[in-house]
Design a protein around this motif. Structure first.
Motif, PDB file in Angstrom:
ATOM      1  N   TYR A 199       0.870  -1.179   0.000  1.00 16.32           N
ATOM      2  CA  TYR A 199       0.000   0.000   0.000  1.00 16.32           C
ATOM      3  C   TYR A 199       0.908   1.231   0.000  1.00 16.32           C
ATOM      4  O   TYR A 199       1.577   1.520   0.987  1.00 16.32           O
ATOM      5  CB  TYR A 199      -0.893   0.005   1.247  1.00 16.32           C
ATOM      6  N   VAL A 200       0.961   1.944  -1.132  1.00 20.65           N
ATOM      7  CA  VAL A 200       1.736   3.163  -1.245  1.00 20.65           C
ATOM      8  C   VAL A 200       0.829   4.329  -0.876  1.00 20.65           C
ATOM      9  O   VAL A 200      -0.147   4.606  -1.571  1.00 20.65           O
ATOM     10  CB  VAL A 200       2.298   3.358  -2.665  1.00 20.65           C
ATOM     11  N   ASP A 260      -1.532  -7.526   8.717  1.00 23.33           N
ATOM     12  CA  ASP A 260      -0.463  -8.506   8.524  1.00 23.33           C
ATOM     13  C   ASP A 260      -0.408  -8.927   7.059  1.00 23.33           C
ATOM     14  O   ASP A 260      -1.421  -9.299   6.460  1.00 23.33           O
ATOM     15  CB  ASP A 260      -0.694  -9.738   9.397  1.00 23.33           C
ATOM     16  N   GLY A 261       0.789  -8.881   6.497  1.00 23.32           N
ATOM     17  CA  GLY A 261       0.963  -9.285   5.099  1.00 23.32           C
ATOM     18  C   GLY A 261       0.887  -8.132   4.131  1.00 23.32           C
ATOM     19  O   GLY A 261       1.168  -8.307   2.938  1.00 23.32           O
ATOM     20  N   ILE A 262       0.492  -6.932   4.606  1.00 21.30           N
ATOM     21  CA  ILE A 262       0.423  -5.748   3.746  1.00 21.30           C
ATOM     22  C   ILE A 262       1.538  -4.794   4.160  1.00 21.30           C
ATOM     23  O   ILE A 262       1.600  -4.341   5.306  1.00 21.30           O
ATOM     24  CB  ILE A 262      -0.932  -5.035   3.873  1.00 21.30           C
ATOM     25  N   ARG A 263       2.426  -4.490   3.231  1.00 19.08           N
ATOM     26  CA  ARG A 263       3.510  -3.543   3.502  1.00 19.08           C
ATOM     27  C   ARG A 263       3.024  -2.139   3.153  1.00 19.08           C
ATOM     28  O   ARG A 263       2.527  -1.900   2.056  1.00 19.08           O
ATOM     29  CB  ARG A 263       4.752  -3.889   2.682  1.00 19.08           C
ATOM     30  N   ARG A 311       0.309  -7.244  -5.941  1.00 23.75           N
ATOM     31  CA  ARG A 311      -0.757  -6.228  -5.914  1.00 23.75           C
ATOM     32  C   ARG A 311      -0.216  -4.964  -5.268  1.00 23.75           C
ATOM     33  O   ARG A 311       0.573  -5.022  -4.320  1.00 23.75           O
ATOM     34  CB  ARG A 311      -1.983  -6.713  -5.132  1.00 23.75           C
ATOM     35  N   LEU A 312      -0.730  -3.836  -5.784  1.00 24.30           N
ATOM     36  CA  LEU A 312      -0.285  -2.552  -5.265  1.00 24.30           C
ATOM     37  C   LEU A 312      -1.453  -1.577  -5.260  1.00 24.30           C
ATOM     38  O   LEU A 312      -2.240  -1.529  -6.213  1.00 24.30           O
ATOM     39  CB  LEU A 312       0.861  -2.002  -6.113  1.00 24.30           C
ATOM     40  N   VAL A 313      -1.575  -0.824  -4.182  1.00 24.59           N
ATOM     41  CA  VAL A 313      -2.539   0.273  -4.100  1.00 24.59           C
ATOM     42  C   VAL A 313      -1.769   1.574  -4.045  1.00 24.59           C
ATOM     43  O   VAL A 313      -0.807   1.711  -3.284  1.00 24.59           O
ATOM     44  CB  VAL A 313      -3.443   0.127  -2.857  1.00 24.59           C
ATOM     45  N   TYR A 314      -2.179   2.535  -4.861  1.00 21.80           N
ATOM     46  CA  TYR A 314      -1.547   3.856  -4.926  1.00 21.80           C
ATOM     47  C   TYR A 314      -2.566   4.882  -4.448  1.00 21.80           C
ATOM     48  O   TYR A 314      -3.563   5.125  -5.112  1.00 21.80           O
ATOM     49  CB  TYR A 314      -1.150   4.136  -6.379  1.00 21.80           C
ATOM     50  N   ASP A 315      -2.295   5.497  -3.294  1.00 21.23           N
ATOM     51  CA  ASP A 315      -3.257   6.395  -2.646  1.00 21.23           C
ATOM     52  C   ASP A 315      -2.576   7.741  -2.370  1.00 21.23           C
ATOM     53  O   ASP A 315      -1.769   7.860  -1.448  1.00 21.23           O
ATOM     54  CB  ASP A 315      -3.731   5.742  -1.349  1.00 21.23           C
ATOM     55  N   SER A 316      -2.845   8.817  -3.116  1.00 17.55           N
ATOM     56  CA  SER A 316      -3.834   8.864  -4.180  1.00 17.55           C
ATOM     57  C   SER A 316      -3.264   9.701  -5.322  1.00 17.55           C
ATOM     58  O   SER A 316      -2.227  10.352  -5.171  1.00 17.55           O
ATOM     59  CB  SER A 316      -5.135   9.500  -3.673  1.00 17.55           C
ATOM     60  N   LYS A 343       0.297   5.135   8.197  1.00 25.89           N
ATOM     61  CA  LYS A 343       0.086   3.721   8.472  1.00 25.89           C
ATOM     62  C   LYS A 343      -0.878   3.528   9.632  1.00 25.89           C
ATOM     63  O   LYS A 343      -1.724   2.623   9.615  1.00 25.89           O
ATOM     64  CB  LYS A 343       1.418   3.047   8.784  1.00 25.89           C
ATOM     65  N   SER A 344      -0.789   4.390  10.642  1.00 26.04           N
ATOM     66  CA  SER A 344      -1.685   4.251  11.792  1.00 26.04           C
ATOM     67  C   SER A 344      -3.135   4.506  11.394  1.00 26.04           C
ATOM     68  O   SER A 344      -4.054   3.871  11.925  1.00 26.04           O
ATOM     69  CB  SER A 344      -1.271   5.220  12.905  1.00 26.04           C
ATOM     70  N   GLU A 345      -3.360   5.435  10.460  1.00 21.38           N
ATOM     71  CA  GLU A 345      -4.721   5.686   9.981  1.00 21.38           C
ATOM     72  C   GLU A 345      -5.264   4.475   9.233  1.00 21.38           C
ATOM     73  O   GLU A 345      -6.438   4.103   9.393  1.00 21.38           O
ATOM     74  CB  GLU A 345      -4.737   6.915   9.071  1.00 21.38           C
TER      75      GLU A 345
END
Length: 478
Positions: free
Chosen positions: A61-62, A83-86, A130-135, A68-70
């Motif tokens: 998760y970029v 767990d498992g998501i960087r 898999r990758l998430v780009y926010d935003s 990260k806390s949010e």
């Protein structure tokens, strides 16, 4: 010559969305998820990555806009773990040290380069599936002009494609960049979350897959919701053609011989019956009567309440000699008691379809259809939407009974301002008349599309000993 096989789709992690996508997302592509703040984009993105973790994939998760806390807080609110998501936290607005002596243009260029290089390093190091780009909003702000923004997206897409990464890009804008230029063409698919507030009641959420290359999607709007513990849940529109139509209808009896005779022997399976009447005429009692008869035959019945409380329903039925509580406790009678303002037409249709397909229900009652329609902001659209559900039930061989109220004790105006008569294959009219100081309940079959029916007016008696129907005889003159 060896035939190339199309790789199977991957799960989006969102219940209902994979159904709209005919199985899931085509792999190794770039997708845009668009929606206003609060529409559910971050929650859906976490579901997308959690589905990858469950499949044993590496997920990143970029985040350029959230810490990260949010993200952990959002996940924790649904009972999920990260767990498992960087999580790669970047700052597009302050990625260059000592940039204060640069011009505005140079600072934007340097910040963009630094941001891109940081993302590419993370991808090269961890090799995500898999990758998430926010935003994309932050990238829009530092590029400043549309051509550069488009070049950045095209370059990023090519970078990901070479590494077989499935990427989900979150965007607060709906397809238009700052000067109005189209950017959706860059993505393989575009999913939009819509959020609207009505004059009263809960927020209405909808989803639209506006583009998906190579997939025969179920286009148009579909209702969705954000549920604690589930996240984003999508309710695809009902497709009546998905059910094999019953070829030979069966007669469904009420257990009252005279009433069955009025319908030419009984009501047919696979039809819709409107039970119309004023308050106190016995509309809900008719529904309970058919439900009891079906349950005693060993069939399953589904009842959906929008006005009457569950305990009130049981007590009223028991007062007329219909003991439905044991059937409910055994699971043969399925009852759902809804708060009308908290359910969308799409969700309601999915609930009904799920129960009928799983429990093989033979009789379905919506009590009342008036209450259901009156709870929706656009009733004329709700009637159109529910037609697909009614066609589904008809093709599944279900007898569906819709309870429709009329205004006033003795009035004849239907309690909704839209025409619903065309929905019914059969119309059962209940009325109260007054003669010489006595109220009498009348019952008439005013419409039946299939087969003969009795047009005579009969009298309906509702007593503690049970329900009876007799030929109507005028009271003798004094």
């Amino acid at each position: 010559m060896t035939e190339s096989k199309t790789p199977p789709p991957i799960s989006s992690g969102i219940p209902g969305l994979d159904e709209i996508l005919r199985g899931g997302l085509p792999p190794s592509n770039l997708y845009m998820l668009q929606g206003a703040p609060g529409a559910g984009k971050t929650t859906a993105a976490l579901q997308f990555l959690l589905a990858g973790v469950a499949a044993g994939e590496t997920c990143i998760y970029v985040s350029l806009s959230q810490t990260k806390s949010e993200l952990e807080s959002i996940a924790h609110s649904h009972g999920w773990t990260m767990d498992g998501i960087r999580v790669e936290e970047l700052s597009a607005s302050d990625s260059v040290n000592g940039a204060s002596d640069q011009t505005i243009f140079q600072t934007a260029e340097l910040r963009l380069d630094e941001t891109r290089q940081a993302i590419e390093r993370a991808i090269e190091e961890h090799r995500p599936n898999r990758l998430v780009y926010d935003s994309l909003l932050e990238i829009r702000l530092i590029t400043g002009d549309t051509p550069r923004f488009r070049r950045e997206l095209i370059g990023f897409k090519a970078f990901l494609a070479k590494r077989n990464v499935v990427a989900l890009l979150l965007d607060t804008q709906n397809g238009q960049s700052m000067n109005g230029e189209e950017v959706e063409g860059i993505a393989h698919g575009v999913i939009r979350f819509h959020k609207s507030l009505e004059d009263y009641g809960a927020v209405r959420r909808r989803i639209e897959v506006s583009k998906m290359r190579g997939v025969p999607i179920a286009d148009g709007y579909h209702d969705m919701a954000i549920r604690e513990g589930q996240g984003v849940v999508v309710f695809p529109r009902i497709v009546p053609g998905a059910v094999v139509e019953q070829t030979q209808p069966e007669l469904i009896k009420s257990g009252v011989a005279m009433l069955d005779d009025m319908f030419g022997g009984g009501q047919e399976s696979g039809t819709i019956t409107l039970v119309i009447g004023q308050s106190g005429t016995g509309k809900s009692t008719m529904a309970s009567l058919y439900a009891t008869a079906a349950l005693e035959r060993g069939e399953s019945v589904a009842l959906f309440l929008f006005e009457e409380r569950l305990e009130t329903f049981f007590r009223r039925s028991e007062g007329l000699g219909m003991a439905l509580r044991p059937f409910y406790e055994s699971g043969k009678l399925i009852i759902r008691d809804f708060n009308p303002n908290e359910i969308s037409p799409g969700e309601f249709a999915q609930v009904v379809q799920g129960i009928v397909s799983t429990e093989r229900s033979r009789v379905v009652v919506i009590d009342s259809f008036t209450g259901y329609l009156n709870s929706l902001p656009h009733r004329e659209k709700a009637v159109r939407d529910i037609q697909s559900l009614l066609k589904y039930l008809a093709r599944a061989g279900v007898l569906t009974m819709l309870i429709v109220a009329q205004h006033g004790l003795l009035g004849q105006n239907v309690g909704i301002d839209v025409d619903v008569s065309f929905l019914g294959d059969t119309v059962l009219l209940l009325r109260i008349t007054e003669h010489d100081g006595r109220l009498r309940r009348n019952i008439t079959v005013v419409k039946k599309r299939h087969g003969p029916h009795d047009l005579d007016v009969h009298e309906l008696f509702i007593r503690s000993s049970g329900i009876s129907v007799v030929p109507y005889n005028p009271l003798p003159e004094a």
